[in-house]
Motif scaffolding. Structure first.
Motif, mmCIF file in Angstrom:
data_model
loop_
_atom_site.group_PDB
_atom_site.id
_atom_site.type_symbol
_atom_site.label_atom_id
_atom_site.label_comp_id
_atom_site.label_asym_id
_atom_site.label_seq_id
_atom_site.Cartn_x
_atom_site.Cartn_y
_atom_site.Cartn_z
ATOM 1 N N PRO A 359 9.969 39.473 15.300
ATOM 2 C CA PRO A 359 11.621 39.494 15.477
ATOM 3 C C PRO A 359 11.881 40.977 15.218
ATOM 4 N N PRO A 360 12.590 41.659 15.957
ATOM 5 C CA PRO A 360 12.982 43.003 15.930
ATOM 6 C C PRO A 360 13.696 43.372 14.667
ATOM 7 N N HIS A 361 14.431 42.333 14.074
ATOM 8 C CA HIS A 361 14.970 42.853 12.629
ATOM 9 C C HIS A 361 13.876 42.622 11.649
ATOM 10 N N LEU A 362 12.586 41.926 11.849
ATOM 11 C CA LEU A 362 11.778 41.616 10.815
ATOM 12 C C LEU A 362 10.548 41.783 11.215
ATOM 13 N N PRO A 363 10.109 42.725 11.533
ATOM 14 C CA PRO A 363 8.763 42.904 12.099
ATOM 15 C C PRO A 363 7.725 43.002 10.927
ATOM 16 N N LYS A 364 6.556 42.668 11.020
ATOM 17 C CA LYS A 364 5.298 42.703 10.114
ATOM 18 C C LYS A 364 4.105 43.625 10.818
ATOM 19 N N PRO A 365 3.516 44.449 10.123
ATOM 20 C CA PRO A 365 2.489 45.081 10.537
ATOM 21 C C PRO A 365 1.276 44.325 10.777
ATOM 22 N N GLN A 366 0.244 44.602 11.685
ATOM 23 C CA GLN A 366 -0.762 43.887 11.906
ATOM 24 C C GLN A 366 -0.491 42.287 12.133
ATOM 25 N N CYS A 367 0.259 41.852 12.695
ATOM 26 C CA CYS A 367 0.831 40.676 13.009
ATOM 27 C C CYS A 367 1.374 40.419 14.073
ATOM 28 N N ALA A 368 1.051 38.983 14.655
ATOM 29 C CA ALA A 368 1.401 38.723 16.000
ATOM 30 C C ALA A 368 2.583 38.285 16.274
ATOM 31 N N GLY A 369 3.335 38.314 15.056
ATOM 32 C CA GLY A 369 4.962 37.683 15.019
ATOM 33 C C GLY A 369 5.149 36.114 14.987
ATOM 34 N N ILE A 370 5.933 35.827 15.536
ATOM 35 C CA ILE A 370 6.251 34.317 15.282
ATOM 36 C C ILE A 370 6.610 33.762 16.822
ATOM 37 N N PRO A 371 6.154 32.405 16.804
ATOM 38 C CA PRO A 371 6.462 31.735 18.141
ATOM 39 C C PRO A 371 7.543 31.919 19.086
ATOM 40 N N VAL A 372 7.554 32.265 20.270
ATOM 41 C CA VAL A 372 8.878 32.512 21.004
ATOM 42 C C VAL A 372 9.634 31.309 21.063
ATOM 43 N N PHE A 373 10.685 31.230 22.066
ATOM 44 C CA PHE A 373 11.587 30.242 22.266
ATOM 45 C C PHE A 373 10.621 28.999 22.887
ATOM 46 N N TYR A 440 4.925 33.423 10.114
ATOM 47 C CA TYR A 440 4.223 34.743 11.169
ATOM 48 C C TYR A 440 2.698 34.370 11.530
ATOM 49 N N ILE A 441 2.384 34.751 12.515
ATOM 50 C CA ILE A 441 0.838 34.788 12.914
ATOM 51 C C ILE A 441 0.055 35.829 12.816
ATOM 52 N N PHE A 442 -1.178 35.552 12.145
ATOM 53 C CA PHE A 442 -1.960 36.729 12.076
ATOM 54 C C PHE A 442 -3.216 36.266 12.628
ATOM 55 N N ILE A 443 -3.616 37.133 13.533
ATOM 56 C CA ILE A 443 -4.938 36.797 14.218
ATOM 57 C C ILE A 443 -6.225 37.422 13.615
ATOM 58 N N VAL A 444 -7.132 36.945 13.289
ATOM 59 C CA VAL A 444 -8.205 37.189 12.634
ATOM 60 C C VAL A 444 -9.206 37.683 13.663
ATOM 61 N N ASP A 445 -9.525 37.045 14.759
ATOM 62 C CA ASP A 445 -10.567 37.445 15.838
ATOM 63 C C ASP A 445 -10.888 36.408 16.618
ATOM 64 N N ARG A 446 -11.517 36.655 17.788
ATOM 65 C CA ARG A 446 -12.109 35.510 18.688
ATOM 66 C C ARG A 446 -13.028 34.558 17.933
ATOM 67 N N LEU A 447 -12.974 33.588 18.399
ATOM 68 C CA LEU A 447 -13.837 32.548 17.651
ATOM 69 C C LEU A 447 -15.219 32.965 17.707
ATOM 70 N N LYS A 448 -15.808 33.517 18.945
ATOM 71 C CA LYS A 448 -16.962 33.581 19.025
ATOM 72 C C LYS A 448 -17.385 35.134 18.683
ATOM 73 N N ARG A 449 -16.493 36.041 17.948
ATOM 74 C CA ARG A 449 -16.960 37.141 17.666
ATOM 75 C C ARG A 449 -17.233 37.440 16.014
ATOM 76 N N MET A 450 -17.220 36.652 15.369
ATOM 77 C CA MET A 450 -17.507 36.698 13.827
ATOM 78 C C MET A 450 -18.869 37.015 13.562
ATOM 79 N N ILE A 451 -19.009 38.097 12.682
ATOM 80 C CA ILE A 451 -20.225 38.596 12.335
ATOM 81 C C ILE A 451 -20.699 37.797 10.895
ATOM 82 N N ASN A 452 -21.843 37.437 10.889
ATOM 83 C CA ASN A 452 -22.375 36.770 9.621
ATOM 84 C C ASN A 452 -23.351 37.449 8.654
ATOM 85 N N ALA A 453 -22.849 38.103 7.855
ATOM 86 C CA ALA A 453 -23.647 39.193 7.089
ATOM 87 C C ALA A 453 -24.222 38.476 5.644
#
Length: 556
Positions: A359-373, A440-453
């Motif tokens: 939302p232009p008035h309440l953006p969050k960094p490192q965040c994909a925002g909120i679902p649109v219409f 707000y949606i926070f993207i972590v990564d692609r499902l198949k990209r995780m590193i298991n250390a």
């Protein structure tokens, strides 16, 4: 479903908007009638008005129908760089009642061959620098008709210096099996009346193929226009806006956020065929660009220019996009320079651009925002599809009017990708993320990209975001490297800033102060550039496969 995000909804906007009752064809021709002399396109300074663009689209539609035998619903390919011809070809295909299939102009013959055959394309628009790559397809009778554009035909009399060679090249002699763009336009063929409906198939972009062969995403006029409205209405875009169209039009960011949003709003598109940060700065200043949809890699490169000026982005009022998360350090530099926040969003080819936006008035960094219409997002366990508690990571599912109808001729992929929850049809994104208390949606990564250390889950995107704070690093990509003790360990592939030096030990020491120990990159590879797709995304899979091959060689 509960919509937590309505608490932070853009000011003055409705929660839902009506289903589009018009077509992409209407978007162009209403402006051609209402504002015929207004600049629709600007190409290195040369203007194409809305009336001229509408006339070209009509002539192209007539040629497709009368000379190429294109019928409503037929798929027609566009394999061009960003240019006025790309725009005219797209709207000409739409006017003919056919389905536009954008194709990456950097594809090799076999990559193009796959899309052409899979989509059943018999007619293709391309440029004269690509004609040789298409000869095998013509020789095998895969294609019936190829219309060849010359980019320099659209340049002004006194064009900009340092143009790419293929843009500046004069018109060449074509083989007999190809039709010159100029011949098609000069023929002035008249098309049949337009009869398509909002529900009809209109555009079919292909996924990038990061998980195998690309898949055709079937979008109607209605799904495409809902996605366009989800940007035009969200950001308050209008006819007074000047859009910078440098994101590739074969990709949904360039096609929808750049080109089609500008046409729907009745604005002006300043077109750049390929990314060049110096020319970009010149065009933004010269034409007073106000709206720039892009990928963060462009902003990163732009702000790293040695010639960066305080007024380079002075005319901009809105800057948005997606693809990857905007590094916080880069976002802060942008704010200091312009006062603007890069409004991150999230979308897919399957949603033909936005699923969510800040939302232009309440953006969050490192965040994909909120679902649109009209859009719902669910976070579920990827194995059981059980909803995850708020704040916990799971696979992102998407339901909304912009979701594609289906994958083209791929029943197996459709069965795997669509699920029903609470009587709603959802698309499985293959992306991992979580929702906060306000939706707000926070993207972590692609499902198949995780590193298991050593049993710890490491999400490369999170580590990459931290590395952008390192004073020596210009760009970075995190991949997994085989480790005999930990199973996998974290490796950084980085491009350094000019004159900077960095060792793996120095990076690890720095990283220990900025992230958990198990996330620290223990390996470092310095490269001159990261491989990227035509849309500007870093090709992490290519780097990962290269690393896997190295590990395999050392164990044999």
């Amino acid at each position: 479903m509960e919509r937590l995000h309505h608490k932070v909804w853009p000011l003055g906007r409705p929660h839902d908007i009506p289903a589009p009752a018009h077509t992409l064809n209407d978007n162009l021709f209403r402006h051609a009638a209402a504002t015929p002399d207004k600049a629709a396109l600007v190409f290195y300074g040369r203007v194409t008005t809305y009336a001229q663009l509408g006339d070209q689209a009509t002539r192209i539609a007539g040629w497709l129908q009368n000379r190429c035998g294109v019928q409503p619903g037929d798929r027609v390919g566009i394999q061009l760089q960003n240019s006025p011809q790309w725009v005219a070809a797209f709207y000409g295909i739409i006017r003919a009642g056919a389905v536009a299939v954008p194709i990456n102009p950097m594809n090799l013959t076999d990559e193009t061959d796959y899309i052409v055959e899979d989509a059943g394309i018999r007619t293709l628009f391309t440029a004269q620098d690509r004609e040789r790559e298409l000869e095998p397809l013509l020789a095998q009778n895969i294609l019936d008709h190829v219309i060849v554009a010359t980019y320099s035909d659209e340049l002004p009399a006194d064009p900009h210096e340092n143009l790419p060679p293929e843009i500046a090249a004069p018109r060449a002699t074509l083989p007999g099996h190809c039709t010159a763009w100029a011949e098609m336009i000069a023929a002035n063929e008249t098309p049949a009346p337009f009869t398509r409906t909002p529900q009809d198939l209109a555009v079919m972009p292909y996924t990038s193929g990061s998980t195998g062969r690309g898949k055709g995403c079937m979008h109607s006029h209605q799904t495409a226009i809902h996605a366009i409205n989800s940007m035009v209405d969200w950001f308050g875009l209008g006819g007074e806006d000047v859009f910078f169209c440098v994101a590739p039009m074969f990709h949904v960011v360039g096609l929808q956020a750049g080109l089609n949003s500008a046409i729907q709003a009745g604005g002006t598109s300043v077109i750049l065929p390929r990314w060049d940060r110096e020319i970009a700065a010149h065009l933004i200043r010269e034409f007073g660009v106000t709206a720039w949809p892009c990928v963060p890699t462009m902003i990163i490169d732009f702000l790293n220019r040695p010639t960066l000026r305080d007024d380079d982005l002075a005319t901009l009022r809105v800057l948005w996009g997606g693809g990857i998360a905007m590094p916080e350090a880069v976002a802060e530099k942008l704010r200091r320079l312009t006062g603007l926040t890069f409004l991150e969003g999230y979308g897919m080819t399957e949603t033909i651009a936005p699923t969510s936006a800040n939302p232009p008035h309440l953006p969050k960094p490192q965040c994909a925002g909120i679902p649109v219409f009209n859009t719902d997002v669910a976070i579920v366990d990827p194995d059981t599809l059980t909803p995850m508690p708020q704040g916990e990571t799971g696979e992102i599912l998407i339901s909304g009017p912009q979701v594609m109808l289906a994958y083209w001729n791929n029943d197996e992929a459709n069965a795997e990708s669509f699920v029903t929850l609470e009587n709603q049809r959802f698309l499985r994104s293959g992306d991992l993320g979580y929702l906060d208390e306000n939706g707000y949606i926070f993207i972590v990564d692609r499902l198949k990209r995780m590193i298991n250390a050593s049993g710890y889950k490491v999400w490369p995107t999170e580590v990459e975001a931290k590395l952008y704070h390192h004073p020596a690093i210009e760009e970075a990509c995190i991949i997994a490297s085989t480790d005999p003790y930990r199973g996998e360990t974290v490796k950084a592939v980085a491009v350094l800033k000019p004159g900077a030096t960095l060792t793996a030990k120095e990076l690890s020491t720095w990283a220990h102060d900025h992230m958990a120990a198990y996330k620290v990159p223990r390996l470092l590879e310095i490269v001159t550039a990261l491989p990227k797709s035509g849309s500007g995304k870093v090709l992490w899979r290519e780097l990962q496969e290269r690393e896997n091959a190295k590990s395999k060689d050392t164990t044999q």
